[in-house]
Every structure is written in structure tokens, then in C-alpha cells.
Design a protein around this motif. Sequence first.
Motif, short mmCIF file in Angstrom:
data_model
loop_
_atom_site.label_atom_id
_atom_site.label_comp_id
_atom_site.label_asym_id
_atom_site.label_seq_id
_atom_site.Cartn_x
_atom_site.Cartn_y
_atom_site.Cartn_z
N VAL A 36 0.85 -1.20 0.00
CA VAL A 36 0.00 0.00 0.00
C VAL A 36 0.88 1.25 0.00
CG1 VAL A 36 -1.66 1.29 1.41
CG2 VAL A 36 -1.92 -1.19 1.11
N GLN A 37 1.88 1.27 0.86
CA GLN A 37 2.75 2.45 0.94
C GLN A 37 3.52 2.67 -0.34
OE1 GLN A 37 2.88 4.65 3.78
NE2 GLN A 37 3.65 5.82 2.04
N GLU A 38 4.02 1.61 -0.95
CA GLU A 38 4.74 1.74 -2.23
C GLU A 38 3.83 2.31 -3.31
OE1 GLU A 38 7.99 -1.89 -1.83
OE2 GLU A 38 5.99 -2.31 -2.67
N ALA A 39 2.58 1.85 -3.35
CA ALA A 39 1.64 2.36 -4.34
C ALA A 39 1.39 3.85 -4.14
CB ALA A 39 0.33 1.58 -4.28
N LEU A 40 1.17 4.26 -2.90
CA LEU A 40 0.96 5.68 -2.62
C LEU A 40 2.20 6.49 -2.99
CD1 LEU A 40 -0.84 5.43 0.83
CD2 LEU A 40 -1.88 6.16 -1.34
N ASP A 41 3.37 5.98 -2.64
CA ASP A 41 4.62 6.67 -2.95
C ASP A 41 4.85 6.78 -4.46
OD1 ASP A 41 5.10 6.92 -0.23
OD2 ASP A 41 6.58 5.30 -0.16
N ALA A 42 4.32 5.82 -5.22
CA ALA A 42 4.48 5.82 -6.68
C ALA A 42 3.46 6.73 -7.35
CB ALA A 42 4.36 4.40 -7.21
N GLY A 43 2.57 7.33 -6.57
CA GLY A 43 1.61 8.27 -7.13
C GLY A 43 0.24 7.69 -7.45
N VAL A 44 -0.02 6.45 -7.04
CA VAL A 44 -1.36 5.90 -7.24
C VAL A 44 -2.32 6.69 -6.35
CG1 VAL A 44 -2.81 3.84 -7.07
CG2 VAL A 44 -0.40 3.62 -7.75
N ALA A 45 -3.45 7.07 -6.90
CA ALA A 45 -4.42 7.89 -6.18
C ALA A 45 -4.91 7.15 -4.93
CB ALA A 45 -5.60 8.22 -7.07
N PRO A 46 -4.99 7.86 -3.80
CA PRO A 46 -5.47 7.24 -2.57
C PRO A 46 -6.83 6.54 -2.74
CG PRO A 46 -4.56 9.37 -2.08
CD PRO A 46 -4.60 9.25 -3.58
N LYS A 47 -7.70 7.09 -3.57
CA LYS A 47 -9.00 6.47 -3.80
C LYS A 47 -8.85 5.08 -4.43
CE LYS A 47 -13.48 7.37 -5.94
NZ LYS A 47 -14.29 8.34 -6.67
N GLU A 48 -7.93 4.96 -5.37
CA GLU A 48 -7.68 3.67 -6.01
C GLU A 48 -7.05 2.69 -5.02
OE1 GLU A 48 -5.62 3.88 -9.82
OE2 GLU A 48 -6.36 5.94 -10.04
N VAL A 49 -6.12 3.18 -4.22
CA VAL A 49 -5.48 2.32 -3.23
C VAL A 49 -6.52 1.85 -2.21
CG1 VAL A 49 -3.69 2.17 -1.46
CG2 VAL A 49 -3.24 3.45 -3.57
N TRP A 50 -7.38 2.77 -1.76
CA TRP A 50 -8.40 2.40 -0.80
C TRP A 50 -9.32 1.33 -1.38
CZ3 TRP A 50 -9.22 1.78 3.96
CH2 TRP A 50 -10.49 1.46 4.42
N ALA A 51 -9.70 1.44 -2.64
CA ALA A 51 -10.56 0.45 -3.26
C ALA A 51 -9.91 -0.94 -3.21
CB ALA A 51 -10.89 0.84 -4.70
N GLU A 52 -8.62 -1.00 -3.44
CA GLU A 52 -7.90 -2.28 -3.38
C GLU A 52 -7.81 -2.79 -1.95
OE1 GLU A 52 -7.00 -4.26 -5.82
OE2 GLU A 52 -7.67 -2.84 -7.33
N VAL A 53 -7.52 -1.91 -1.01
CA VAL A 53 -7.46 -2.31 0.40
C VAL A 53 -8.83 -2.81 0.85
CG1 VAL A 53 -7.19 -1.44 2.77
CG2 VAL A 53 -5.54 -0.77 1.00
N HIS A 54 -9.86 -2.07 0.50
CA HIS A 54 -11.23 -2.42 0.88
C HIS A 54 -11.57 -3.84 0.40
CE1 HIS A 54 -15.64 -2.42 0.66
NE2 HIS A 54 -15.58 -1.55 1.67
N GLY A 55 -11.27 -4.12 -0.85
CA GLY A 55 -11.54 -5.45 -1.39
C GLY A 55 -10.66 -6.53 -0.78
N PHE A 56 -9.40 -6.23 -0.57
CA PHE A 56 -8.45 -7.19 0.00
C PHE A 56 -8.88 -7.61 1.39
CE2 PHE A 56 -4.55 -8.26 2.31
CZ PHE A 56 -3.92 -9.14 1.43
N LEU A 57 -9.34 -6.65 2.17
CA LEU A 57 -9.75 -6.93 3.55
C LEU A 57 -11.20 -7.42 3.65
CD1 LEU A 57 -8.19 -3.86 5.40
CD2 LEU A 57 -7.38 -6.23 5.44
N GLY A 58 -11.94 -7.31 2.56
CA GLY A 58 -13.35 -7.72 2.60
C GLY A 58 -14.17 -6.88 3.55
N LEU A 59 -13.92 -5.58 3.53
CA LEU A 59 -14.64 -4.67 4.42
C LEU A 59 -16.07 -4.48 3.95
CD1 LEU A 59 -11.82 -2.00 4.87
CD2 LEU A 59 -12.50 -3.77 6.50
N PRO A 60 -16.96 -4.13 4.87
CA PRO A 60 -18.36 -3.92 4.48
C PRO A 60 -18.51 -2.70 3.57
CG PRO A 60 -18.03 -3.33 6.78
CD PRO A 60 -16.74 -3.93 6.30
#
Length: 64
Positions: A36-60
Amino acid sequence: MRHTEFWERMDHALGQASARSWASLTVIAGLGGRTVQEALDAGVAPKEVWAEVHGFLGLPATLR
């Protein structure tokens, strides 16, 4: 989404004590095999990173 909102969501989902270390250690395929940190540091938009985290964790949907 700004970085501050991203980190607030991470803290809420994982706990303030764990969120940043989890982000530095967890590799997610949807982020190009980066942490996650590498993606943010590489300039991936936080919204896109959050979408991946959300899915990875299976959050509601309420935390989307």
C-alpha cells in the motif's frame, strides 16, 4: 480522496497502531504487486489504493 482521509479510513479499519505498519508490509496484487505504501509513494491515487485495500480486507460496503 486526500491522503489524510485515506489514512483516517485505514486507522478505522485496522486500528491506529497497526495501519501504517500493515500498509508497509502487505503486498496487494491489484496494486501491481506493491505494498500500500509503495503504491501511494508511486503516485497511485489514494481512492484507487483504498478500493484495493477495501476489497483485500473484505470490508463492508459501509466503509467504501
